[in-house]
Design an enzyme around this catalytic site. Sequence first.
Site, short mmCIF file in Angstrom:
data_model
loop_
_atom_site.label_atom_id
_atom_site.label_comp_id
_atom_site.label_asym_id
_atom_site.label_seq_id
_atom_site.Cartn_x
_atom_site.Cartn_y
_atom_site.Cartn_z
N LYS A 32 0.84 -1.21 0.00
CA LYS A 32 0.00 0.00 0.00
C LYS A 32 0.87 1.26 0.00
CE LYS A 32 -2.00 -1.18 3.92
NZ LYS A 32 -1.27 -2.44 4.22
N ARG A 35 -9.77 0.49 8.90
CA ARG A 35 -9.31 -0.87 9.18
C ARG A 35 -10.35 -1.67 9.94
NH1 ARG A 35 -3.36 0.21 9.04
NH2 ARG A 35 -2.40 -1.80 9.36
N ARG A 62 11.90 -5.60 4.93
CA ARG A 62 11.61 -4.18 4.65
C ARG A 62 12.55 -3.25 5.42
NH1 ARG A 62 5.75 -1.74 5.43
NH2 ARG A 62 5.94 -2.71 7.49
N ARG A 80 11.42 -1.44 11.04
CA ARG A 80 10.34 -1.13 11.99
C ARG A 80 10.29 -2.16 13.13
NH1 ARG A 80 5.05 0.20 8.40
NH2 ARG A 80 4.10 -1.15 9.97
N ARG A 120 -0.20 -9.33 13.23
CA ARG A 120 -0.83 -8.30 12.39
C ARG A 120 -1.67 -8.94 11.30
NH1 ARG A 120 4.41 -5.37 10.72
NH2 ARG A 120 3.11 -4.18 9.29
P1 AP5 Z 1 4.87 -1.60 1.83
O1 AP5 Z 1 4.53 -0.79 0.63
O2 AP5 Z 1 5.65 -0.94 2.91
O3 AP5 Z 1 3.58 -2.35 2.39
P2 AP5 Z 1 2.30 -1.82 3.17
O4 AP5 Z 1 1.11 -2.48 2.60
O5 AP5 Z 1 2.32 -0.32 3.22
O6 AP5 Z 1 2.60 -2.46 4.59
P3 AP5 Z 1 2.54 -1.89 6.08
O7 AP5 Z 1 3.29 -2.88 6.94
O8 AP5 Z 1 3.03 -0.49 6.16
O9 AP5 Z 1 1.07 -1.97 6.38
P4 AP5 Z 1 0.39 -2.07 7.71
O10 AP5 Z 1 -0.98 -1.89 7.26
O11 AP5 Z 1 0.66 -3.24 8.56
O12 AP5 Z 1 1.11 -0.93 8.58
P5 AP5 Z 1 0.69 0.53 8.99
O13 AP5 Z 1 1.89 1.34 8.97
O14 AP5 Z 1 -0.51 0.99 8.25
O15 AP5 Z 1 5.70 -2.90 1.29
C1 AP5 Z 1 6.19 -3.87 2.19
C2 AP5 Z 1 7.56 -4.38 1.72
O16 AP5 Z 1 7.39 -5.08 0.49
C3 AP5 Z 1 8.58 -3.26 1.43
O17 AP5 Z 1 9.86 -3.71 1.80
C4 AP5 Z 1 8.48 -3.06 -0.11
O18 AP5 Z 1 9.69 -2.57 -0.66
C5 AP5 Z 1 8.18 -4.48 -0.56
N1 AP5 Z 1 7.35 -4.53 -1.76
C6 AP5 Z 1 6.35 -3.68 -2.12
N2 AP5 Z 1 5.81 -4.07 -3.29
C7 AP5 Z 1 6.47 -5.20 -3.65
C8 AP5 Z 1 6.37 -6.08 -4.77
N3 AP5 Z 1 5.48 -5.87 -5.73
N4 AP5 Z 1 7.20 -7.16 -4.82
C9 AP5 Z 1 8.11 -7.38 -3.83
N5 AP5 Z 1 8.26 -6.56 -2.75
C10 AP5 Z 1 7.44 -5.50 -2.67
O19 AP5 Z 1 0.20 0.29 10.49
C11 AP5 Z 1 1.10 -0.04 11.53
C12 AP5 Z 1 0.35 -0.12 12.85
O20 AP5 Z 1 -0.25 1.14 13.16
C13 AP5 Z 1 -0.82 -1.12 12.88
O21 AP5 Z 1 -0.39 -2.45 13.17
C14 AP5 Z 1 -1.70 -0.53 14.00
O22 AP5 Z 1 -1.18 -0.82 15.28
C15 AP5 Z 1 -1.56 0.97 13.77
N6 AP5 Z 1 -2.58 1.49 12.85
C16 AP5 Z 1 -2.37 2.07 11.62
N7 AP5 Z 1 -3.54 2.43 11.07
C17 AP5 Z 1 -4.51 2.08 11.94
C18 AP5 Z 1 -5.93 2.16 11.92
N8 AP5 Z 1 -6.59 2.68 10.85
N9 AP5 Z 1 -6.62 1.67 12.98
C19 AP5 Z 1 -5.98 1.16 14.06
N10 AP5 Z 1 -4.64 1.04 14.14
C20 AP5 Z 1 -3.92 1.50 13.09
#
Ligand code: AP5
Length: 214
Positions: free
Chosen positions: A13, A88, A127, A160, A171
């Site tokens: 994402k 979410r 990552r 991270r 997660r």
């Molecule tokens: P990346 O693009 O970083 O993936 P992502 O989908 O953004 O993953 P996140 O881990 O950031 O999502 P998340 O939803 O768990 O975390 P968030 O920060 O929102 O890509 C991942 C890796 O793959 C990278 O190394 C990239 O280079 C690689 N990659 C990308 N595309 C690729 C491809 N095509 N092929 C190969 N490799 C590839 O949330 C973190 C925490 O915050 C949550 O756990 C929760 O505690 C809290 N939080 C955030 N939002 C909320 C909410 N709305 N409600 C409640 N808690 C929340």
Amino acid sequence: MDFILLGPPGAGKGTQAKLMIDKWNTPQVSTGDILRAAVREGTTLGVEAKGFMDRGELVPDRVVIGIIAERLREEDATDGFILDGFPRTIPQADALQEILDDLGRNIDHVISIEVDDEELVNRLTGRRMCKECGESFHVVFNPSAREGICDRCSGELYQRDDDKEATIRQRLTVYSEQTQPLIAYYEKQGKLRRIEGTGSIEEIFSRVLKAAGN
Ligand code: AP5
């Protein structure tokens, strides 16, 4: 256009949102990035959120809904936004609808990026993220040109705290229990576009463009 990027942790994402910003000049609104910045700065929000994030659990709805209600009213979001990591839960999606109704706006597309769990674990354990601009890299799949240094802004790359295998698995469980129901929620509204999330980053971006009608 107003977008939601939906998908499990590691689906890409954040990576796709950065490409969408470059194409449309639309801000990415990532609750994860906002919460991590608050943790780094040690604000009240950060102190409250940290424990949930470290355990791989969701931060309470009232906290993230408050963040989004404020953020979507900022000037740079008036012509469109890319929501990454919000909503979410069903209550978050209902609250988003109320916020948008107030603003006289509507979500145009919900793009669901689909990737299987083992690929997600491989992506997240490798990552590395930029401390300065939040750009995401992968030690094998998407390495930075200089090890440990961001290609975009020369910031320092780090791993991270929640990208450890046990936390990643937690997660993924949280995603399937609390977030996956949003797929049916938006499908019912006719807004959901599913895309296959494996392949090169560029291939997936062309699927995003197609899903967005470009
Ligand atoms: P990346 O693009 O970083 O993936 P992502 O989908 O953004 O993953 P996140 O881990 O950031 O999502 P998340 O939803 O768990 O975390 P968030 O920060 O929102 O890509 C991942 C890796 O793959 C990278 O190394 C990239 O280079 C690689 N990659 C990308 N595309 C690729 C491809 N095509 N092929 C190969 N490799 C590839 O949330 C973190 C925490 O915050 C949550 O756990 C929760 O505690 C809290 N939080 C955030 N939002 C909320 C909410 N709305 N409600 C409640 N808690 C929340």
